[in-house]
Design a protein around this motif. Structure first.
Motif, PDB file in Angstrom:
ATOM      1  N   PHE A 146      -7.572  12.060  11.034  1.00  0.00           N
ATOM      2  CA  PHE A 146      -5.761  12.096  10.839  1.00  0.00           C
ATOM      3  C   PHE A 146      -4.697  10.561  10.433  1.00  0.00           C
ATOM      4  CE2 PHE A 146      -1.184  13.749  11.528  1.00  0.00           C
ATOM      5  CZ  PHE A 146      -1.024  14.026  10.287  1.00  0.00           C
ATOM      6  N   TYR A 147      -5.394  10.480   9.806  1.00  0.00           N
ATOM      7  CA  TYR A 147      -4.022   9.216   9.133  1.00  0.00           C
ATOM      8  C   TYR A 147      -2.747   9.203   8.370  1.00  0.00           C
ATOM      9  CZ  TYR A 147      -3.287   5.019   6.318  1.00  0.00           C
ATOM     10  OH  TYR A 147      -2.925   3.589   6.064  1.00  0.00           O
ATOM     11  N   VAL A 148      -1.589   8.473   9.353  1.00  0.00           N
ATOM     12  CA  VAL A 148      -0.269   8.604   8.632  1.00  0.00           C
ATOM     13  C   VAL A 148      -0.245   6.828   8.287  1.00  0.00           C
ATOM     14  CG1 VAL A 148       1.867   8.633   9.579  1.00  0.00           C
ATOM     15  CG2 VAL A 148       0.599  10.445  10.609  1.00  0.00           C
ATOM     16  N   GLY A 149       0.103   7.530   7.189  1.00  0.00           N
ATOM     17  CA  GLY A 149       0.730   5.477   6.400  1.00  0.00           C
ATOM     18  C   GLY A 149       0.865   5.835   5.234  1.00  0.00           C
ATOM     19  N   ASN A 150       1.073   4.454   4.191  1.00  0.00           N
ATOM     20  CA  ASN A 150       1.846   4.196   3.280  1.00  0.00           C
ATOM     21  C   ASN A 150       0.815   3.613   2.663  1.00  0.00           C
ATOM     22  OD1 ASN A 150       3.541   2.123   5.223  1.00  0.00           O
ATOM     23  ND2 ASN A 150       4.644   3.278   4.264  1.00  0.00           N
ATOM     24  N   ASP A 151       1.107   4.413   0.764  1.00  0.00           N
ATOM     25  CA  ASP A 151       0.381   3.891  -0.471  1.00  0.00           C
ATOM     26  C   ASP A 151       1.143   2.453  -0.571  1.00  0.00           C
ATOM     27  OD1 ASP A 151      -0.688   3.188  -2.221  1.00  0.00           O
ATOM     28  OD2 ASP A 151       0.073   4.564  -3.457  1.00  0.00           O
ATOM     29  N   ASN A 152      -0.485   1.304   0.363  1.00  0.00           N
ATOM     30  CA  ASN A 152       0.363   0.161   0.388  1.00  0.00           C
ATOM     31  C   ASN A 152       0.022  -0.458  -0.905  1.00  0.00           C
ATOM     32  OD1 ASN A 152       0.678  -0.075   2.741  1.00  0.00           O
ATOM     33  ND2 ASN A 152      -0.931   0.715   3.874  1.00  0.00           N
ATOM     34  N   TYR A 153      -1.087  -0.221  -1.547  1.00  0.00           N
ATOM     35  CA  TYR A 153      -0.933  -0.503  -3.061  1.00  0.00           C
ATOM     36  C   TYR A 153       0.659  -0.230  -3.809  1.00  0.00           C
ATOM     37  CZ  TYR A 153      -3.569  -1.160  -7.457  1.00  0.00           C
ATOM     38  OH  TYR A 153      -3.405  -2.201  -9.182  1.00  0.00           O
ATOM     39  N   ALA A 154       0.596   0.976  -3.559  1.00  0.00           N
ATOM     40  CA  ALA A 154       2.021   1.389  -4.194  1.00  0.00           C
ATOM     41  C   ALA A 154       3.171   0.492  -4.295  1.00  0.00           C
ATOM     42  CB  ALA A 154       2.495   2.806  -4.146  1.00  0.00           C
ATOM     43  N   LEU A 155       3.151   0.228  -2.884  1.00  0.00           N
ATOM     44  CA  LEU A 155       4.186  -0.294  -1.946  1.00  0.00           C
ATOM     45  C   LEU A 155       3.732  -2.228  -2.693  1.00  0.00           C
ATOM     46  CD1 LEU A 155       4.344   0.156   1.396  1.00  0.00           C
ATOM     47  CD2 LEU A 155       6.020   0.801  -0.076  1.00  0.00           C
ATOM     48  N   GLY A 156       2.628  -2.720  -3.661  1.00  0.00           N
ATOM     49  CA  GLY A 156       2.344  -4.026  -3.731  1.00  0.00           C
ATOM     50  C   GLY A 156       2.873  -3.918  -5.214  1.00  0.00           C
ATOM     51  N   GLU A 157       1.970  -2.864  -5.840  1.00  0.00           N
ATOM     52  CA  GLU A 157       2.808  -2.866  -6.989  1.00  0.00           C
ATOM     53  C   GLU A 157       4.661  -2.535  -7.483  1.00  0.00           C
ATOM     54  OE1 GLU A 157       0.226  -0.063  -9.428  1.00  0.00           O
ATOM     55  OE2 GLU A 157       1.381   1.252  -8.404  1.00  0.00           O
ATOM     56  N   LEU A 158       5.430  -2.084  -6.207  1.00  0.00           N
ATOM     57  CA  LEU A 158       6.666  -2.038  -6.543  1.00  0.00           C
ATOM     58  C   LEU A 158       6.861  -4.009  -5.667  1.00  0.00           C
ATOM     59  CD1 LEU A 158       9.192  -0.361  -5.884  1.00  0.00           C
ATOM     60  CD2 LEU A 158       8.359   0.173  -3.445  1.00  0.00           C
ATOM     61  N   MET A 159       7.160  -4.462  -5.306  1.00  0.00           N
ATOM     62  CA  MET A 159       7.164  -5.949  -5.518  1.00  0.00           C
ATOM     63  C   MET A 159       6.921  -6.958  -6.249  1.00  0.00           C
ATOM     64  SD  MET A 159       6.107  -8.871  -2.685  1.00  0.00           S
ATOM     65  CE  MET A 159       7.410  -8.480  -1.030  1.00  0.00           C
ATOM     66  N   ALA A 160       5.730  -6.436  -7.154  1.00  0.00           N
ATOM     67  CA  ALA A 160       5.310  -7.267  -7.764  1.00  0.00           C
ATOM     68  C   ALA A 160       7.240  -6.979  -9.523  1.00  0.00           C
ATOM     69  CB  ALA A 160       4.172  -6.917  -8.705  1.00  0.00           C
ATOM     70  N   LYS A 161       6.973  -5.087  -9.393  1.00  0.00           N
ATOM     71  CA  LYS A 161       7.757  -4.712 -10.988  1.00  0.00           C
ATOM     72  C   LYS A 161       9.304  -5.516 -10.363  1.00  0.00           C
ATOM     73  CE  LYS A 161       5.132  -0.695 -11.665  1.00  0.00           C
ATOM     74  NZ  LYS A 161       4.698   0.554 -11.627  1.00  0.00           N
ATOM     75  N   GLU A 162       9.352  -6.394  -8.580  1.00  0.00           N
ATOM     76  CA  GLU A 162      10.960  -6.437  -8.333  1.00  0.00           C
ATOM     77  C   GLU A 162      10.733  -7.989  -9.114  1.00  0.00           C
ATOM     78  OE1 GLU A 162      13.484  -4.855  -7.136  1.00  0.00           O
ATOM     79  OE2 GLU A 162      12.721  -3.000  -7.427  1.00  0.00           O
ATOM     80  N   ALA A 163      10.016  -8.522  -8.339  1.00  0.00           N
ATOM     81  CA  ALA A 163      10.026  -9.891  -9.003  1.00  0.00           C
ATOM     82  C   ALA A 163       9.645 -10.029 -10.916  1.00  0.00           C
ATOM     83  CB  ALA A 163       8.119 -10.530  -7.974  1.00  0.00           C
ATOM     84  N   LEU A 164       9.166  -9.566 -11.162  1.00  0.00           N
ATOM     85  CA  LEU A 164       9.084  -9.303 -13.123  1.00  0.00           C
ATOM     86  C   LEU A 164      10.666  -9.027 -13.001  1.00  0.00           C
ATOM     87  CD1 LEU A 164       5.819  -7.403 -13.526  1.00  0.00           C
ATOM     88  CD2 LEU A 164       6.372 -10.009 -14.280  1.00  0.00           C
ATOM     89  N   GLU A 165      11.062  -7.858 -12.477  1.00  0.00           N
ATOM     90  CA  GLU A 165      12.628  -8.164 -13.613  1.00  0.00           C
ATOM     91  C   GLU A 165      13.490  -9.329 -13.119  1.00  0.00           C
ATOM     92  OE1 GLU A 165      14.591  -4.272 -11.707  1.00  0.00           O
ATOM     93  OE2 GLU A 165      13.271  -3.056 -11.401  1.00  0.00           O
ATOM     94  N   ARG A 166      13.086 -10.326 -12.400  1.00  0.00           N
ATOM     95  CA  ARG A 166      14.098 -11.372 -11.550  1.00  0.00           C
ATOM     96  C   ARG A 166      13.269 -12.457 -12.725  1.00  0.00           C
ATOM     97  NH1 ARG A 166      14.063  -7.039  -8.031  1.00  0.00           N
ATOM     98  NH2 ARG A 166      16.133  -7.182  -6.925  1.00  0.00           N
ATOM     99  N   LEU A 167      12.322 -11.713 -13.377  1.00  0.00           N
ATOM    100  CA  LEU A 167      11.353 -13.441 -13.434  1.00  0.00           C
ATOM    101  C   LEU A 167      11.974 -13.071 -15.196  1.00  0.00           C
ATOM    102  CD1 LEU A 167       7.795 -13.603 -12.214  1.00  0.00           C
ATOM    103  CD2 LEU A 167       9.359 -15.573 -11.647  1.00  0.00           C
ATOM    104  N   GLY A 168      12.231 -12.330 -15.765  1.00  0.00           N
ATOM    105  CA  GLY A 168      12.760 -11.843 -17.287  1.00  0.00           C
ATOM    106  C   GLY A 168      11.291 -12.099 -18.186  1.00  0.00           C
ATOM    107  N   GLY A 169      11.723 -11.588 -19.329  1.00  0.00           N
ATOM    108  CA  GLY A 169      10.849 -11.637 -20.663  1.00  0.00           C
ATOM    109  C   GLY A 169       9.514 -12.577 -20.773  1.00  0.00           C
ATOM    110  N   ASP A 170       8.095 -12.266 -20.366  1.00  0.00           N
ATOM    111  CA  ASP A 170       7.160 -12.903 -20.470  1.00  0.00           C
ATOM    112  C   ASP A 170       7.058 -13.896 -20.372  1.00  0.00           C
ATOM    113  OD1 ASP A 170       5.110 -13.555 -22.353  1.00  0.00           O
ATOM    114  OD2 ASP A 170       5.644 -15.549 -23.608  1.00  0.00           O
ATOM    115  N   PRO A 171       7.056 -13.903 -18.667  1.00  0.00           N
ATOM    116  CA  PRO A 171       6.773 -15.361 -17.915  1.00  0.00           C
ATOM    117  C   PRO A 171       5.856 -16.163 -17.657  1.00  0.00           C
ATOM    118  CG  PRO A 171       6.767 -13.549 -16.642  1.00  0.00           C
ATOM    119  CD  PRO A 171       7.258 -13.232 -18.067  1.00  0.00           C
TER     120      PRO A 171
END
Length: 356
Positions: A137-162
């Motif tokens: 039995f394990y209690v934890g995040n979907d850490n891959y999804a959390l990494g995706e979330l960070m990347a998407k937040e960064a991409l929003e701030r980098l603008g189109g076609d960085p």
């Protein structure tokens, strides 16, 4: 539910000084064990915020359930063998159940299996257990999804076609929870920004001093990078510190909600921090352990219990700072989520093999 915190429930969400034990109040079991229970939690590094939060969540659950002698142990620095010894010592007193968080799963395989063989229920927290550990039995995040979330937040701030480079750092390479975050970041950039070159992940160390030196070296080596993204606790506030010192224009961000990290989000040095909601995981894992012992003769659920995480940015930073003022404030903030997740546990259970 808190609308301003973007929770990851579907994609599958300054703390007090660490206490050695949680207070005991009157209470007793129902169908299973009655009287005082002896339980505990072992963590990888009691000096870092992520472990403080897990312990405070665990202690809160033990206090709320009542009549539990609860012990928290962990080395002052990230030291797997030292934690193994502390965990083994804990098994001598926490006979009714242990929550185990660590950053080096292979070396805990045999010690965890021995504890299970002794009849001690063990819940894996934050890092999924190895196959031979006998922990199911394990209690934890979907850490891959959390990494995706960070990347998407960064991409929003980098603008189109960085175009350019980003640098990824991992404090403890080989630790699945951290490697999965880094993989989520890298894969998202590869998919959504093919002209961005991903460098790393480089080892940045969990010790704050070593972490600062490592990130300083990366910033000096890649002064034109678009962003420096870490997946650990010290990464967040050290990147902010370096950015201020260097008057950097690149993006910086990391994970967790250390007070220094929240200051960095508040003043705009870091564009976000990703919050794995460690207090919540500590609470959930301990509450389910206690309930299993008292109500189900120690029989734990099987599988991966998915716990949410979320983004902290300028839209909710004041709310999160308020949440972090005390363990009580944290519990009050998390209570709707705790009630929802514990009230429908089957909805959060996934196969253990899918944990990432």
């Amino acid at each position: 539910m808190h609308p301003r915190l973007r929770m990851l429930l579907a994609v599958p969400a300054a703390l007090a000084t660490l206490a050695a034990t949680a207070g005991c109040v009157d209470g007793s079991g129902s169908d299973g064990k009655s009287g005082e229970l002896h339980m505990g939690i072992a963590v990888a590094n009691i000096s870092l915020n992520f472990a403080h939060e897990m312990v405070l969540g665990a202690e809160s659950a033990a206090s709320h359930r009542g009549n539990i002698d609860f012990k928290a142990v962990g080395p002052p620095n990230t030291d797997g063998p030292a934690e193994v010894q502390l965990f083994q010592n804990l098994t001598a007193r926490a006979k009714d159940g242990i929550v185990l968080e660590n950053l080096d799963p292979p070396i805990f395989t045999r010690p965890a299996a021995r504890a299970v063989d002794q009849g001690i229920p063990v819940v894996a927290l934050d890092t999924s257990p190895t196959e031979g550990s006998k922990v199911g039995f394990y209690v934890g995040n979907d850490n891959y999804a959390l990494g995706e979330l960070m990347a998407k937040e960064a991409l929003e701030r980098l603008g189109g076609d960085p175009k350019g480079q980003i640098v990824i750092g991992v404090p403890n390479p080989g630790t699945p929870v951290l490697d999965n975050r880094a993989e989520g970041i890298a894969d998202t950039f590869a998919k959504e920004a093919p002209d961005v070159e991903v460098l790393g992940p480089f080892q940045t160390y969990s010790d704050p001093g070593q972490n600062y030196s490592s990130w300083s070296a990366q910033v000096n080596a890649h002064p034109e990078a678009l962003a420096f993204l870490g997946v650990g606790d010290a990464d967040s506030y050290n990147l902010a510190k370096i950015k201020k010192a260097e008057h950097g224009t690149w993006l910086t961000a990391g994970f967790d909600v250390d007070p220094k990290t929240l200051d960095a989000v508040k003043d705009g040095s870091n564009f976000v921090t990703i919050d794995p909601q460690h207090f919540l995981k500590g609470y959930l894992s301990t509450a389910m352990l206690i309930d299993a012992v008292r109500d189900h003769d120690g029989k734990l659920p099987e599988g991966w219990f998915l716990s949410p995480g979320g983004v902290v940015d300028t839209s909710n930073i004041d709310e999160i700072i308020t949440r972090q003022k005390s363990a009580k404030a944290a519990y009050d903030w998390y209570k709707p989520t705790i009630d929802k997740l514990l009230g429908n546990q089957k909805a959060q259970l996934k196969p253990l093999k899918d944990a990432r």
